[in-house]
Write an enzyme that holds these catalytic residues in place. Structure first.
Site, PDB file in Angstrom:
ATOM      1  N   ASP A 152       0.863  -1.175   0.000  1.00 41.40           N
ATOM      2  CA  ASP A 152       0.000   0.000   0.000  1.00 41.40           C
ATOM      3  C   ASP A 152       0.898   1.223   0.000  1.00 41.40           C
ATOM      4  O   ASP A 152       1.572   1.504   0.986  1.00 41.40           O
ATOM      5  CB  ASP A 152      -0.902  -0.020   1.241  1.00 41.40           C
ATOM      6  CG  ASP A 152      -2.093   0.907   1.079  1.00 41.40           C
ATOM      7  OD1 ASP A 152      -1.967   1.854   0.285  1.00 41.40           O
ATOM      8  OD2 ASP A 152      -3.115   0.672   1.719  1.00 41.40           O
ATOM      9  N   TYR A 153       0.907   1.924  -1.117  1.00 40.06           N
ATOM     10  CA  TYR A 153       1.818   3.053  -1.271  1.00 40.06           C
ATOM     11  C   TYR A 153       1.230   4.343  -0.694  1.00 40.06           C
ATOM     12  O   TYR A 153       1.953   5.307  -0.480  1.00 40.06           O
ATOM     13  CB  TYR A 153       2.165   3.242  -2.743  1.00 40.06           C
ATOM     14  CG  TYR A 153       2.836   2.046  -3.339  1.00 40.06           C
ATOM     15  CD1 TYR A 153       4.172   1.756  -3.061  1.00 40.06           C
ATOM     16  CD2 TYR A 153       2.145   1.171  -4.156  1.00 40.06           C
ATOM     17  CE1 TYR A 153       4.796   0.642  -3.590  1.00 40.06           C
ATOM     18  CE2 TYR A 153       2.763   0.055  -4.692  1.00 40.06           C
ATOM     19  CZ  TYR A 153       4.090  -0.200  -4.420  1.00 40.06           C
ATOM     20  OH  TYR A 153       4.701  -1.307  -4.941  1.00 40.06           O
ATOM     21  N   LYS A 154      -0.076   4.375  -0.445  1.00 42.13           N
ATOM     22  CA  LYS A 154      -0.680   5.581   0.091  1.00 42.13           C
ATOM     23  C   LYS A 154      -0.434   5.690   1.590  1.00 42.13           C
ATOM     24  O   LYS A 154      -0.218   6.765   2.111  1.00 42.13           O
ATOM     25  CB  LYS A 154      -2.189   5.580  -0.192  1.00 42.13           C
ATOM     26  CG  LYS A 154      -2.540   5.717  -1.658  1.00 42.13           C
ATOM     27  CD  LYS A 154      -4.028   5.630  -1.864  1.00 42.13           C
ATOM     28  CE  LYS A 154      -4.746   6.783  -1.184  1.00 42.13           C
ATOM     29  NZ  LYS A 154      -6.193   6.757  -1.415  1.00 42.13           N
ATOM     30  N   ILE A 155      -0.516   4.550   2.319  1.00 37.69           N
ATOM     31  CA  ILE A 155      -0.378   4.543   3.766  1.00 37.69           C
ATOM     32  C   ILE A 155       0.937   3.857   4.106  1.00 37.69           C
ATOM     33  O   ILE A 155       1.109   2.676   3.851  1.00 37.69           O
ATOM     34  CB  ILE A 155      -1.556   3.814   4.423  1.00 37.69           C
ATOM     35  CG1 ILE A 155      -2.874   4.486   4.030  1.00 37.69           C
ATOM     36  CG2 ILE A 155      -1.413   3.775   5.926  1.00 37.69           C
ATOM     37  CD1 ILE A 155      -4.101   3.765   4.517  1.00 37.69           C
ATOM     38  N   GLU A 215      -8.584   7.062  -6.153  1.00 38.41           N
ATOM     39  CA  GLU A 215      -7.642   7.381  -7.226  1.00 38.41           C
ATOM     40  C   GLU A 215      -8.312   8.179  -8.342  1.00 38.41           C
ATOM     41  O   GLU A 215      -7.785   9.202  -8.779  1.00 38.41           O
ATOM     42  CB  GLU A 215      -7.044   6.091  -7.792  1.00 38.41           C
ATOM     43  CG  GLU A 215      -6.286   5.246  -6.777  1.00 38.41           C
ATOM     44  CD  GLU A 215      -4.998   5.889  -6.357  1.00 38.41           C
ATOM     45  OE1 GLU A 215      -4.418   6.633  -7.171  1.00 38.41           O
ATOM     46  OE2 GLU A 215      -4.555   5.659  -5.220  1.00 38.41           O
TER      47      GLU A 215
END
Length: 612
Positions: free
Chosen positions: A25-28, A371
């Site tokens: 998970d690149y957002k968190i 997104e």
């Protein structure tokens, strides 16, 4: 492409392995946080009819199971346990009444599990009454205390979840000012990114979420997501399922754009529905300090011994007896086919998808509304039409950068919920990776005698008797269970680990009761009358008296044949036995038995003969 992957599959070029890759998970990027906010009022300790567990005891069992699961699967997560409606008060700032912080927000260990164990059962209820007691309730102060726990944490936080356990639908007894303050504090928490979920328990007269808690919990992000449950939990199993559905953080393996046509794209995420459970990898410790050891790799020049920088390392491929040297950027350009994404090719009827097209585990496709706005709406429309027309979408898939393209089938899947309105099957597409032409081969099965129709009918009857509804979650890996039980016993200081039940062993008594005489009838049809499976096979027949075993004739290799092999470079195709025999013919004494040593000795001997 396969050769390049074989040569450089261990290089750290940002490309993960497709098989068994871990969700990312690149957002968190921070630590996941979970706070259990448990009601400690007197109503929570009332036992049910027929000696059923009290709501407080059910909650403590669920908290204990989450603690042990977090220690095993997510040791870096931060967890806290807070009680409200208590007589005693305890928090880091000592500024909130009727709030008792039992565990502060931190990583879990054996001590926390033991402390939760002490709150279970009748002895646990007595300990809770002595330690905390029950008194007035101020949910506003409890939520404020939880907000301070999140705020005072020094680490970077990612997903923040707050689970509220209570059996009172009006915690303040209808006091409007307290209700208003609690709603305001809950709204402030939600604005800081905290997700508030209600785990309401059964009480006499039912639980009405519309009286207060509907305005407190976090609403779902979209209509398809499971929101607030209206029915309270009556059993421990239902509560565990509901908590697991909320507590388990769903992380996408990757996020892509599903291109439906020119200028029309949907943001989707790929999720792994089932992953093979394995033992955790071993951690090397320093012998003196018992601290984890970190390994670092450095590349040095073979001649000068100087340290090589990444820019000084080249890659090479041997082609046509020549070494072709390439830069790293050139290798990446060769690997790259297109940017990552899903490209829609068309639609096919479900009958076209065969069982043998499943060559690897499927993944799940779900829209990512965060997104691209409108992705959920368009994705839902596509899913609905595919289900109505019984078709699947054929797409080209490139899951990551520098990955080769794959053809995939997007198989639609309906949403399913159980009796407690808990989602068991999410709506979306199953991504089936399709095989290429060279992945399908025709096999020649071994010829075996065919069974008669009577034998087939009897076996069909046996199979019909032994059929049952299979559920994968009903069978646990006994090796893994025993491993974690041993670790739990060691960490908690138990005398011996808890016994486990091996669920994969066949239940012989139940099978015998179901089949009855069918097994013996089948044996009578298949095996001869004097057949006994317990008898040992007959011994091998010895040689006749005076007879000797026939030896294999020696194979001699002439000098011309050896020279021809050396010229063609096929000397290595000869067996070790032939090479030894050739060495004996030329009178070469060999001490080793390796093929390369024998080949070198023969080449050296023939070269010496030519020089003479």
């Amino acid at each position: 492409m396969a050769e390049w992957n074989a040569y450089f599959r261990n290089d750290d070029d940002g490309v993960a392995q497709e098989e068994g890759e871990q969700p990312q998970d690149y957002k968190i990027t921070g630590r996941n946080c979970l706070i259990f906010l448990v009601d400690a009022s007197k109503e929570m300790f009332i036992k049910g009819e027929d000696g059923e567990l009290s709501n407080f005891d059910m909650t403590m069992q669920v908290v204990r199971s989450v603690y042990t699961r977090k220690i095993i699967s997510s040791p870096g997560d931060l967890v806290a346990l807070v009680f409200y409606g208590t007589k005693q008060s305890k928090d880091p700032t000592n500024s909130f009444k009727h709030v008792y912080v039992y565990h502060s927000l931190s990583e879990l260990g054996a001590k926390q599990v033991q402390q939760v164990d002490a709150l279970r059962g009748e002895k646990g209820a007595l300990l809770a009454a002595e330690t905390m007691g029950s008194d007035e309730t101020s949910l506003c102060d409890a939520l404020w205390c939880c907000a301070n726990l999140y705020r005072d944490c020094k680490l970077q936080l990612g997903h923040k979840l707050l689970l509220v356990f209570t059996c009172r639908d009006q915690p303040h007894g209808g006091d409007s000012p307290k209700d208003r303050l609690a709603r305001t504090q809950a709204s402030d928490l939600r604005e800081t990114g905290v997700v508030i979920e209600l785990m309401h328990l059964m009480k006499a007269g039912g639980f009405d979420v519309s009286l207060f808690f509907r305005d407190v919990v976090t609403p779902p992000e979209d209509e398809s997501e499971l929101g607030l449950q209206l029915e309270p939990c009556e059993k421990l199993e239902d509560l565990q399922k509901r908590v697991r559905a909320k507590e388990l953080r769903k992380r996408a393996m990757t996020r892509l754009n599903l291109c439906l046509g020119e200028g029309v794209s949907v943001a989707v995420g790929m999720y792994s529905i089932a992953v093979t459970a394995r033992k955790p990898s071993t951690i090397r410790l320093y012998r003196k300090s018992n601290e984890p050891v970190r390994s670092k790799t450095r590349t040095f020049h073979t001649q000068t011994g100087s340290l090589l920088l990444p820019s000084e390392i080249k890659k090479a491929q041997v082609y046509g007896n020549k070494q072709i040297v390439m830069e790293r950027e050139e290798v990446d350009a060769i690997k790259k086919f297109d940017d990552p994404g899903l490209f829609l090719i068309g639609f096919k009827a479900m009958e076209k998808l065969k069982v043998y097209h499943h060559i690897r585990p499927a993944v799940f496709l779900y829209p990512e509304e965060g997104e691209v706005k409108g992705s959920s709406c368009l994705f839902s429309a596509l899913l609905t039409k595919c289900i109505e027309r019984n078709v699947f979408a054929l797409c080209r898939c490139i899951s990551r950068r520098n990955y080769p393209p794959r053809f995939v089938a997007l198989v639609p899947q309906k949403e399913e919920v159980d009796e407690g309105k808990v989602q068991t099957t999410p709506p979306g597409f199953n991504v089936i990776y399709l095989p290429f032409a060279d992945d399908l081969r025709n096999l020649d099965p071994p010829q075996a005698p065919c069974a008669s129709q009577t034998q087939v009918d009897k076996m069909r009857e046996i199979v019909h008797k032994l059929r049952f509804k299979y559920r994968s979650e009903a069978f646990e890996n006994p090796v893994l269970q025993q491993h974690f039980r041993n670790l739990e016993a060691l960490a908690l200081g138990m005398m011996a680990p808890d016994d486990i039940e091996d669920l994969i062993m066949p239940k012989v008594d139940q099978i015998d009761r179901r089949l009855g005489p069918l097994v013996q009838d089948f044996k009578d049809l298949v095996y001869p009358a004097d057949y006994n499976p317990d008898t040992k096979p007959g011994a091998k027949r010895k040689a006749d008296a005076g007879g000797t075993a026939e030896k294999k004739p020696k194979v001699e290799v002439s000098e011309d044949e050896l020279r021809a092999h050396i010229q063609k470079g096929t000397l290595g195709k000869m067996t070790v036995a032939l090479l030894k025999e050739a060495c004996k013919q030329f009178g070469i004494r060999t001490t080793g038995t390796k093929k390369q040593e024998l080949m070198d000795a023969l080449i050296k001997q023939l070269a010496a003969c030519d020089s003479r």
